[in-house]
Design an enzyme around this catalytic site. Structure first.
Site, PDB file in Angstrom:
ATOM      1  N   ARG A 105       0.842  -1.192   0.000  1.00  0.00           N
ATOM      2  CA  ARG A 105       0.000   0.000   0.000  1.00  0.00           C
ATOM      3  C   ARG A 105       0.877   1.242   0.000  1.00  0.00           C
ATOM      4  O   ARG A 105       2.070   1.188   0.290  1.00  0.00           O
ATOM      5  CB  ARG A 105      -0.917   0.031   1.234  1.00  0.00           C
ATOM      6  N   ASN A 145       2.028   4.866   1.579  1.00  0.00           N
ATOM      7  CA  ASN A 145       2.228   5.366   2.943  1.00  0.00           C
ATOM      8  C   ASN A 145       2.317   6.896   2.904  1.00  0.00           C
ATOM      9  O   ASN A 145       1.426   7.543   2.368  1.00  0.00           O
ATOM     10  CB  ASN A 145       3.471   4.709   3.555  1.00  0.00           C
ATOM     11  N   ASN A 175       9.143   7.105   5.219  1.00  0.00           N
ATOM     12  CA  ASN A 175       8.340   8.192   5.768  1.00  0.00           C
ATOM     13  C   ASN A 175       8.989   9.515   5.406  1.00  0.00           C
ATOM     14  O   ASN A 175      10.182   9.626   5.259  1.00  0.00           O
ATOM     15  CB  ASN A 175       8.171   8.043   7.280  1.00  0.00           C
ATOM     16  N   ASP A 228       9.631   8.773  11.998  1.00  0.00           N
ATOM     17  CA  ASP A 228       8.385   8.674  11.226  1.00  0.00           C
ATOM     18  C   ASP A 228       8.154   9.993  10.501  1.00  0.00           C
ATOM     19  O   ASP A 228       8.982  10.407   9.696  1.00  0.00           O
ATOM     20  CB  ASP A 228       7.244   8.285  12.166  1.00  0.00           C
TER      21      ASP A 228
END
Length: 294
Positions: free
Chosen positions: A103, A105, A151, A201
């Site tokens: 998927r 992100n 990220n 992150d």
């Protein structure tokens, strides 16, 4: 109101609060796995308002230049245009044919209007993630491969420096970006964190060129100087900070999205949106070039 300590900004608790952006005088964010696009005000705590709900994970959005209310979104297995009215329109399917279930992100527009979107496998297979660069009228480019959970990225004010995190590896690399083409050069290690620090992150660069990082599992956000030395750490009452941005009327309010997903016993603040004021303002949000421009 001045926020000297991290403050809970909403009664909502999100599964995975990510993709924070300050757009048109309000905060926009996603509840990633639930596919929800949300907004709230920046001057006082208030409930989150739902703008859109998709039937696929929604990683992050960027406002579309000259098209108020339109968003370019990393969603499901690719990139989708979310118009102000009407149904979502697919722009590019990037990972539907990946060998592992995959998927999208995190994602962001750079100051030149390019859209950068990362992918990851649901099982976080090492090397299964890619950062893609999208420009209207051209095929998507896999700009950085061999990642696990990318990220960011986060760009400086000129769009010529890019920071990219690989969360489970505890790594942030810095790249030089060609302003004309978006090509990446000179990849270098910027930061290497231990598991005890938490995983890097969400990230954002402030007006002084310092990098703010949300530390997943580390209950903290940190600000690093351009030379990679730590300038400040803010401890948080939530275990999993995920998304981060600077907003508010003067761009000095640091908003932090947190997550409850994966916690055996979530605490009262896990999944909350948090806010705290800082001294140096952020940068204005970058807009993505309309996918129809090419």
């Amino acid at each position: 109101m001045e926020l000297t300590e991290p403050t809970v900004w909403s009664t909502d608790r999100l599964e995975l609060g990510e993709g924070l952006r300050w757009v048109d005088d309000r905060l926009v964010l996603v509840d990633l796995l639930a596919g929800r696009l949300l907004e709230t005000d920046g001057d006082a705590p208030s409930p989150l308002r739902e703008l859109r709900r998709l039937d696929v994970p929604l990683g992050a959005v960027a406002p579309v230049a000259d098209r108020p209310g339109d968003w370019l979104a990393a969603a499901g297995t690719g990139v989708t245009l979310l118009p102000a009215t009407g149904d979502p329109r697919p722009v590019a399917d990037l990972v539907a044919d990946a060998p592992e279930p995959t998927r999208m992100n995190d994602a962001v527009a750079d100051p030149h209007g390019r859209f950068w979107a990362g992918s990851m496998t649901y099982a976080a297979v090492p090397g299964g993630g890619t950062l893609y660069r999208l420009v209207p009228g051209a095929a998507p480019v896999p700009a950085v491969t061999g990642l696990t959970i990318p990220n960011g990225p986060a760009f400086d004010a000129t769009g010529t420096t890019m920071y990219l995190a690989d969360t489970p590896r505890g790594e942030i690399d810095r790249f030089t970006v060609d302003p004309d083409t978006g090509a990446l050069h000179g990849r270098e290690p910027f930061l290497r964190l231990s598991p005890a620090d938490g995983g890097p992150d969400g990230m954002t660069v402030d007006a002084a060129g310092h990098l703010w990082i949300a530390l997943w599992g580390g209950s903290a956000v940190r600000r690093y100087r351009p030379d990679g030395t730590l300038e400040r750490e803010i401890r948080l009452p939530a275990k999993q900070p995920a998304g981060i941005c600077l907003g508010g009327p003067d761009l000095r309010r640091l908003f932090i999205g947190t997550a409850r997903v994966g916690l055996a016993a979530a605490g009262p603040v896990d999944g909350a949106l948090l806010a705290v004021d800082v001294e140096v303002p952020g940068l204005p949000v970058a807009h993505a070039t309309s996918p129809d421009a090419g």
